[in-house]
Design an enzyme around this catalytic site. Structure first.
Site, short mmCIF file in Angstrom:
data_model
loop_
_atom_site.label_atom_id
_atom_site.label_comp_id
_atom_site.label_asym_id
_atom_site.label_seq_id
_atom_site.Cartn_x
_atom_site.Cartn_y
_atom_site.Cartn_z
N GLU A 38 0.72 -1.26 0.06
CA GLU A 38 -0.05 -0.01 -0.02
C GLU A 38 0.78 1.17 -0.01
OE1 GLU A 38 -3.39 0.54 -0.13
OE2 GLU A 38 -3.10 2.48 -0.03
N THR A 80 -5.82 1.22 -5.55
CA THR A 80 -5.43 -0.16 -5.48
C THR A 80 -5.96 -1.27 -6.37
OG1 THR A 80 -4.94 0.60 -3.09
CG2 THR A 80 -5.29 -1.93 -3.46
N HIS A 193 -1.63 2.88 4.75
CA HIS A 193 -2.75 3.46 3.95
C HIS A 193 -2.69 4.83 4.59
CE1 HIS A 193 -6.60 4.41 2.41
NE2 HIS A 193 -6.44 3.60 1.46
N ASP A 252 1.71 -0.21 -4.93
CA ASP A 252 0.34 -0.01 -5.79
C ASP A 252 0.20 1.29 -6.46
OD1 ASP A 252 -0.32 1.39 -3.26
OD2 ASP A 252 -2.25 0.27 -3.14
N HIS A 253 0.47 2.59 -5.65
CA HIS A 253 0.05 3.68 -6.13
C HIS A 253 1.00 4.87 -5.27
CE1 HIS A 253 -2.84 3.92 -3.04
NE2 HIS A 253 -3.26 2.92 -3.30
C1 GP9 Z 1 -8.71 -1.70 0.93
C2 GP9 Z 1 -7.43 -0.97 0.31
C3 GP9 Z 1 -7.39 0.30 -0.13
O1 GP9 Z 1 -8.87 -3.07 0.56
O2 GP9 Z 1 -7.12 -1.94 -0.60
O3 GP9 Z 1 -7.63 0.71 -1.20
P1 GP9 Z 1 -7.37 2.25 -1.73
O4 GP9 Z 1 -8.22 3.18 -0.95
O5 GP9 Z 1 -5.78 2.53 -1.52
O6 GP9 Z 1 -7.67 2.25 -3.29
#
Ligand code: GP9
Length: 413
Positions: A38, A80, A193, A252-253
């Site tokens: 994340e 994500t 996150h 992921d980003h």
């Molecule tokens: C929650 C997580 C968050 O399951 O994958 O996703 P995001 O908010 O980063 O797109």
């Protein structure tokens, strides 16, 4: 039109099969463990704050792994879920919304499905609500044998949104040990996150002037996620998985922190438009091969769409029959990486679109000088980037893969 699309995929499939480094099938039958971390960005890899490494475990692992220093996330609004979709299906995410939510019932050639057909047991692991990003439906459609969501985990370490990454990895390894080998396991972490508010008890960094700012809290969260990664590696070694598993770790980003001054303060230098664009769009990629071979820093441009074809390559499975757009990281030849915004790079040029999306209003950079160059130099690759995004959008929204594959006169890619 459909013939053109088939031709495009056929050429992409041919280009992916040009590797001369002997890696095709070199890890046939290995387990694969992919970890999507994340908000894990590239700018702080190898960096210190107050004399302390931010990602000491990742840095150590780099010594015996392939590290791609110009790896891009290719996500859009689906964040994500887009990183997940592009990595598993080797197609671009959509210009609006998330493929997971909008088109879970359409056909894609996905890594779990292909590996399932090749005798792998496949599982997605994410300790959050199964319905988030419509994973519960999408993972079934993507062909996973199992989806372990929050309800399959003991909440013995509560951090941020859910279970802490350390416990998440520990419990996921137990689940993996019950699977038949070879397995493909896809783990999605969560502790780093936004808004990065970890309790004081797990904060291990002295972030100095960033203390109690969102940027400092972000570095703390990444430091924790990195410690969890270190424990995962130790756990894999303890469980006898290290020498027969490909470990593929990527971010992921971006972290949604867009304040340029924070990055300038952290990196100790003024940043240009090009620097900032790279910072916000590059995530790290680390590939550890079972025998630790080919370790080094690879600076070719690469992106999330490259995951499925590159893993299939290492396992000796040709991607020619599949509708995939990404590069094979191990193939010879130049690589071209297109971002969802229409930005792109071929390793020599780097194009940044303008907010109004008019080609002429964007900026074309020469990467050898890092200076702006004549916009016309970016025109041809811009047309190719536009074409790729359009093909991908059409394939997804109109569910074209079955049609292209079964067309009477279909020449398969
Ligand atoms: C929650 C997580 C968050 O399951 O994958 O996703 P995001 O908010 O980063 O797109």
């Amino acid at each position: 039109e459909k013939d053109n699309i088939r031709d495009w995929f056929q050429k992409a499939g041919d280009a992916r099969e040009t590797a001369t480094d002997g890696t095709f099938g070199a890890y046939k039958g290995s387990n694969v463990l992919a970890v999507q971390v994340e908000a894990f960005m590239n700018f702080m890899i190898g960096k210190k704050i107050g004399g302390q490494e931010i990602t000491p475990n990742f840095n150590k692992l780099m010594q015996e792994s392939l590290y791609f220093s110009n790896y891009f996330h290719q996500t859009g609004q689906g964040r994500t879920s887009d990183a997940d979709f592009s990595s598993q299906s080797s197609l671009h995410p959509l210009p609006t919304g998330s493929v997971f939510v909008r088109y879970p019932d359409h056909t894609y050639d996905t890594l779990p499905q292909i590996l399932s057909q090749n005798g792998y047991e496949t599982g997605a692991f994410h300790a959050y609500e199964g319905s988030f990003w419509n994973r519960i439906n999408m993972y079934k459609a993507m062909g996973y044998d199992h989806f372990y969501s929050k309800k399959e985990y003991a909440m013995d370490e509560s951090l941020g949104w859910s279970l802490g990454d350390k416990s998440f990895f520990r419990q996921s390894l137990v689940k993996m040990s019950e699977e038949q080998q070879p397995f493909y396991s896809f783990l999605i972490t969560l502790s780093s996150h936004h808004p990065y508010s970890l309790p004081a008890s797990v904060r291990q960094l002295d972030t100095g002037e960033f203390k109690d700012t969102i940027f400092g809290n972000y570095l703390e969260s990444i430091h924790y996620a990195d410690a969890a990664l270190g424990e995962l590696v130790e756990g894999m070694k303890r469980d006898g998985l290290w020498d027969n598993t490909i470990l593929y770790v990527y971010g992921d980003h971006d972290n949604s922190i867009t304040e340029q001054a924070d990055y300038e303060k952290f990196l100790g230098k003024p940043l240009t438009e090009l620097d900032m664009h790279q910072i916000m769009n590059q995530v790290p990629l680390l590939v550890h091969l079972p025998d630790g071979k080919a370790a080094g820093i690879y600076d070719q441009p690469a992106g999330q769409l490259d995951m499925a074809p590159s893993i299939l390559h290492l396992l000796g499975i040709s991607t020619k029959p599949y509708y995939m757009m990404g590069n094979n990281l191990f193939a010879d030849g130049d690589k071209f990486v297109v971002l969802r915004s229409g930005a792109f790079t071929d390793g020599k040029l780097y194009y940044i679109p303008s907010p109004d999306n008019l080609f002429e209003n964007g900026n074309c950079y020469d990467l050898s000088t890092k200076e702006k160059t004549d916009i016309e130099k970016c025109r041809v690759p811009h047309e190719e980037a536009k074409k790729r995004l359009q093909i991908s959008d059409d394939l997804i929204a109109s569910d074209l893969i079955p049609e292209l594959r079964s067309g009477k006169d279909a020449q398969q890619p």
